[in-house]
Design a protein around this motif. Sequence first.
Motif, PDB file in Angstrom:
ATOM      1  N   ALA A  21       0.825  -1.204   0.000  1.00  0.00           N
ATOM      2  CA  ALA A  21       0.000   0.000   0.000  1.00  0.00           C
ATOM      3  C   ALA A  21       0.863   1.258   0.000  1.00  0.00           C
ATOM      4  CB  ALA A  21      -0.923   0.003   1.216  1.00  0.00           C
ATOM      5  N   LEU A  22       0.422   2.261  -0.745  1.00  0.00           N
ATOM      6  CA  LEU A  22       1.136   3.532  -0.792  1.00  0.00           C
ATOM      7  C   LEU A  22       0.942   4.279   0.518  1.00  0.00           C
ATOM      8  CD1 LEU A  22       0.186   4.723  -4.396  1.00  0.00           C
ATOM      9  CD2 LEU A  22       2.349   3.726  -3.650  1.00  0.00           C
ATOM     10  N   GLU A  23       2.014   4.870   1.010  1.00  0.00           N
ATOM     11  CA  GLU A  23       1.968   5.632   2.252  1.00  0.00           C
ATOM     12  C   GLU A  23       2.451   7.049   1.986  1.00  0.00           C
ATOM     13  OE1 GLU A  23       0.646   4.563   4.933  1.00  0.00           O
ATOM     14  OE2 GLU A  23       0.461   2.436   4.425  1.00  0.00           O
ATOM     15  N   GLY A  24       1.824   8.014   2.644  1.00  0.00           N
ATOM     16  CA  GLY A  24       2.242   9.398   2.481  1.00  0.00           C
ATOM     17  C   GLY A  24       1.060  10.336   2.588  1.00  0.00           C
ATOM     18  N   ASP A  25       1.215  11.527   2.027  1.00  0.00           N
ATOM     19  CA  ASP A  25       0.180  12.556   2.073  1.00  0.00           C
ATOM     20  C   ASP A  25      -0.538  12.644   0.732  1.00  0.00           C
ATOM     21  OD1 ASP A  25       0.853  13.325   4.706  1.00  0.00           O
ATOM     22  OD2 ASP A  25       2.508  14.546   3.943  1.00  0.00           O
ATOM     23  N   TYR A  26      -1.841  12.739   0.806  1.00  0.00           N
ATOM     24  CA  TYR A  26      -2.640  12.862  -0.413  1.00  0.00           C
ATOM     25  C   TYR A  26      -2.498  14.266  -0.993  1.00  0.00           C
ATOM     26  CZ  TYR A  26      -6.764  13.541  -3.311  1.00  0.00           C
ATOM     27  OH  TYR A  26      -7.607  13.849  -4.344  1.00  0.00           O
ATOM     28  N   TRP A  27      -2.451  14.337  -2.344  1.00  0.00           N
ATOM     29  CA  TRP A  27      -2.395  15.647  -2.998  1.00  0.00           C
ATOM     30  C   TRP A  27      -3.109  15.590  -4.337  1.00  0.00           C
ATOM     31  CZ3 TRP A  27      -0.818  17.939  -7.540  1.00  0.00           C
ATOM     32  CH2 TRP A  27      -0.757  19.347  -7.537  1.00  0.00           C
ATOM     33  N   VAL A  28      -3.832  16.658  -4.624  1.00  0.00           N
ATOM     34  CA  VAL A  28      -4.462  16.874  -5.919  1.00  0.00           C
ATOM     35  C   VAL A  28      -4.604  18.386  -6.063  1.00  0.00           C
ATOM     36  CG1 VAL A  28      -6.889  16.910  -5.147  1.00  0.00           C
ATOM     37  CG2 VAL A  28      -6.330  16.025  -7.429  1.00  0.00           C
ATOM     38  N   PRO A  29      -4.580  18.934  -7.277  1.00  0.00           N
ATOM     39  CA  PRO A  29      -4.793  20.379  -7.408  1.00  0.00           C
ATOM     40  C   PRO A  29      -6.035  20.832  -6.643  1.00  0.00           C
ATOM     41  CG  PRO A  29      -4.079  19.493  -9.504  1.00  0.00           C
ATOM     42  CD  PRO A  29      -4.263  18.316  -8.588  1.00  0.00           C
ATOM     43  N   GLU A  30      -5.887  21.874  -5.880  1.00  0.00           N
ATOM     44  CA  GLU A  30      -6.934  22.337  -4.968  1.00  0.00           C
ATOM     45  C   GLU A  30      -8.318  22.438  -5.611  1.00  0.00           C
ATOM     46  OE1 GLU A  30      -8.413  23.374  -1.307  1.00  0.00           O
ATOM     47  OE2 GLU A  30      -6.317  22.875  -1.735  1.00  0.00           O
ATOM     48  N   PRO A  31      -8.467  23.000  -6.820  1.00  0.00           N
ATOM     49  CA  PRO A  31      -9.811  23.154  -7.396  1.00  0.00           C
ATOM     50  C   PRO A  31     -10.503  21.828  -7.714  1.00  0.00           C
ATOM     51  CG  PRO A  31      -8.241  24.613  -8.483  1.00  0.00           C
ATOM     52  CD  PRO A  31      -7.447  23.653  -7.664  1.00  0.00           C
ATOM     53  N   LEU A  32      -9.756  20.721  -7.703  1.00  0.00           N
ATOM     54  CA  LEU A  32     -10.334  19.427  -8.077  1.00  0.00           C
ATOM     55  C   LEU A  32     -10.755  18.594  -6.875  1.00  0.00           C
ATOM     56  CD1 LEU A  32      -7.770  18.357 -10.848  1.00  0.00           C
ATOM     57  CD2 LEU A  32      -9.738  19.890 -11.041  1.00  0.00           C
ATOM     58  N   LYS A  33     -10.524  19.089  -5.676  1.00  0.00           N
ATOM     59  CA  LYS A  33     -10.750  18.283  -4.483  1.00  0.00           C
ATOM     60  C   LYS A  33     -12.201  17.869  -4.283  1.00  0.00           C
ATOM     61  CE  LYS A  33      -6.798  19.533  -1.603  1.00  0.00           C
ATOM     62  NZ  LYS A  33      -6.360  20.087  -0.296  1.00  0.00           N
ATOM     63  N   ARG A  43     -14.978  13.774  -7.366  1.00  0.00           N
ATOM     64  CA  ARG A  43     -14.428  12.438  -7.138  1.00  0.00           C
ATOM     65  C   ARG A  43     -13.719  11.891  -8.370  1.00  0.00           C
ATOM     66  NH1 ARG A  43     -15.683   7.003  -7.591  1.00  0.00           N
ATOM     67  NH2 ARG A  43     -14.871   5.719  -5.866  1.00  0.00           N
ATOM     68  N   ARG A  44     -14.315  12.061  -9.530  1.00  0.00           N
ATOM     69  CA  ARG A  44     -13.713  11.538 -10.759  1.00  0.00           C
ATOM     70  C   ARG A  44     -12.328  12.136 -10.987  1.00  0.00           C
ATOM     71  NH1 ARG A  44     -13.208  13.261 -15.874  1.00  0.00           N
ATOM     72  NH2 ARG A  44     -13.107  11.692 -17.537  1.00  0.00           N
ATOM     73  N   LEU A  45     -12.200  13.439 -10.779  1.00  0.00           N
ATOM     74  CA  LEU A  45     -10.916  14.101 -10.995  1.00  0.00           C
ATOM     75  C   LEU A  45      -9.935  13.803  -9.865  1.00  0.00           C
ATOM     76  CD1 LEU A  45     -12.167  17.513 -12.433  1.00  0.00           C
ATOM     77  CD2 LEU A  45     -11.321  15.504 -13.665  1.00  0.00           C
ATOM     78  N   ARG A  46     -10.457  13.568  -8.672  1.00  0.00           N
ATOM     79  CA  ARG A  46      -9.569  13.148  -7.570  1.00  0.00           C
ATOM     80  C   ARG A  46      -8.904  11.821  -7.916  1.00  0.00           C
ATOM     81  NH1 ARG A  46     -13.868  14.552  -3.973  1.00  0.00           N
ATOM     82  NH2 ARG A  46     -14.329  12.337  -3.640  1.00  0.00           N
ATOM     83  N   THR A  82     -16.773  20.910 -18.233  1.00  0.00           N
ATOM     84  CA  THR A  82     -16.627  22.356 -18.065  1.00  0.00           C
ATOM     85  C   THR A  82     -16.435  22.694 -16.595  1.00  0.00           C
ATOM     86  OG1 THR A  82     -19.010  22.702 -17.810  1.00  0.00           O
ATOM     87  CG2 THR A  82     -18.115  22.741 -20.058  1.00  0.00           C
ATOM     88  N   MET A  83     -16.009  23.911 -16.334  1.00  0.00           N
ATOM     89  CA  MET A  83     -15.823  24.358 -14.962  1.00  0.00           C
ATOM     90  C   MET A  83     -17.145  24.316 -14.200  1.00  0.00           C
ATOM     91  SD  MET A  83     -12.608  25.114 -14.808  1.00  0.00           S
ATOM     92  CE  MET A  83     -12.540  26.107 -13.340  1.00  0.00           C
ATOM     93  N   GLU A  84     -18.230  24.608 -14.904  1.00  0.00           N
ATOM     94  CA  GLU A  84     -19.541  24.639 -14.259  1.00  0.00           C
ATOM     95  C   GLU A  84     -19.988  23.250 -13.814  1.00  0.00           C
ATOM     96  OE1 GLU A  84     -18.788  26.096 -17.135  1.00  0.00           O
ATOM     97  OE2 GLU A  84     -18.716  28.154 -16.356  1.00  0.00           O
ATOM     98  N   SER A  85     -19.456  22.215 -14.465  1.00  0.00           N
ATOM     99  CA  SER A  85     -19.887  20.851 -14.142  1.00  0.00           C
ATOM    100  C   SER A  85     -19.067  20.218 -13.022  1.00  0.00           C
ATOM    101  CB  SER A  85     -19.798  19.966 -15.391  1.00  0.00           C
ATOM    102  OG  SER A  85     -18.448  19.802 -15.802  1.00  0.00           O
ATOM    103  N   LEU A  86     -18.082  20.949 -12.514  1.00  0.00           N
ATOM    104  CA  LEU A  86     -17.251  20.411 -11.436  1.00  0.00           C
ATOM    105  C   LEU A  86     -18.099  20.092 -10.207  1.00  0.00           C
ATOM    106  CD1 LEU A  86     -13.933  22.483 -11.243  1.00  0.00           C
ATOM    107  CD2 LEU A  86     -14.166  20.034 -11.609  1.00  0.00           C
ATOM    108  N   GLU A  87     -17.918  18.890  -9.673  1.00  0.00           N
ATOM    109  CA  GLU A  87     -18.586  18.546  -8.424  1.00  0.00           C
ATOM    110  C   GLU A  87     -17.927  19.303  -7.276  1.00  0.00           C
ATOM    111  OE1 GLU A  87     -18.613  14.379  -7.776  1.00  0.00           O
ATOM    112  OE2 GLU A  87     -19.579  13.908  -9.686  1.00  0.00           O
ATOM    113  N   LYS A  88     -18.695  19.591  -6.272  1.00  0.00           N
ATOM    114  CA  LYS A  88     -18.171  20.317  -5.111  1.00  0.00           C
ATOM    115  C   LYS A  88     -18.508  19.537  -3.848  1.00  0.00           C
ATOM    116  CE  LYS A  88     -18.327  24.852  -7.344  1.00  0.00           C
ATOM    117  NZ  LYS A  88     -18.547  24.278  -8.687  1.00  0.00           N
ATOM    118  N   GLN A  89     -17.924  18.335  -3.776  1.00  0.00           N
ATOM    119  CA  GLN A  89     -18.151  17.461  -2.631  1.00  0.00           C
ATOM    120  C   GLN A  89     -16.808  16.952  -2.106  1.00  0.00           C
ATOM    121  OE1 GLN A  89     -20.864  14.391  -3.881  1.00  0.00           O
ATOM    122  NE2 GLN A  89     -22.501  15.824  -4.349  1.00  0.00           N
ATOM    123  N   PRO A  90     -16.032  17.837  -1.477  1.00  0.00           N
ATOM    124  CA  PRO A  90     -14.723  17.419  -0.960  1.00  0.00           C
ATOM    125  C   PRO A  90     -14.865  16.390   0.153  1.00  0.00           C
ATOM    126  CG  PRO A  90     -15.302  19.595  -0.142  1.00  0.00           C
ATOM    127  CD  PRO A  90     -16.342  19.238  -1.162  1.00  0.00           C
TER     128      PRO A  90
END
Length: 223
Positions: A75-87, A90-93, A193-201
């Motif tokens: 298993a991978l160990e460490g800190d999770y990271w993704v560009p902030e606007p994509l958090k 889920r698909r982009l995460r 599109t930007m408008e279709s981005l989910e906002k469920q961090p």
Amino acid sequence: MPNRKGTPLSGTVTARNCPTCGHHEIGLISETGVFHPLKTGTQVLIMDEMEPAQILTPGIKVPATCGTRDAPAQALEGDYWVPEPLKGDRRLRLKYGVIIQKEFGSVPVAEHIYESAYMQKLGYLLEKEAHVPIAAILDRFFVAPHLASGESREIANNMFEELEEISRPVEYVKQWIRKPDEKTLQLLVQPNTMESLEKQPVSEEAALEEQRSLELEDFLELL
């Protein structure tokens, strides 16, 4: 395998990058050191004792024991990271998210660190695959079963070098790291599109679990 004069040609099967275009190709090195690419329909005579190869043909299932990994993936160990606007999406995460090893420290994440973490993610997904042969998966998604040669790290490198679909996410994230503006963000989001981005961090623990639970075929579907 005959040469131009119709006489038998013997040698050793090997792989190389084409000196003209750089693509990965399989061929035969003759005793004189000349490389002859193997093409569909070429007749060959196998002299070494070996297991029969599985033919990757649509509609024919390949046994799960062919080309799969015996040892469980670590298993991978460490800190999770993704560009902030994509958090929040889920698909982009799942597509762009990586696990950064502790030794690299915390944010900001440099381009080379992201690429390293992405390659670790790809290698981890390859190691996890225990049911379907890697060659069969690469044949289905990219018609590139020949890339499934070697250990997981080698296969990951082959995929990254040969398949634009695999390397493109890294290039897009690098552009965003260099200049995090709306233009580079749109590259990450496309074809949506930007408008279709989910906002469920989700929490970092949940995001880490998402990455660890991701399967190779599910990841490739996202590309």
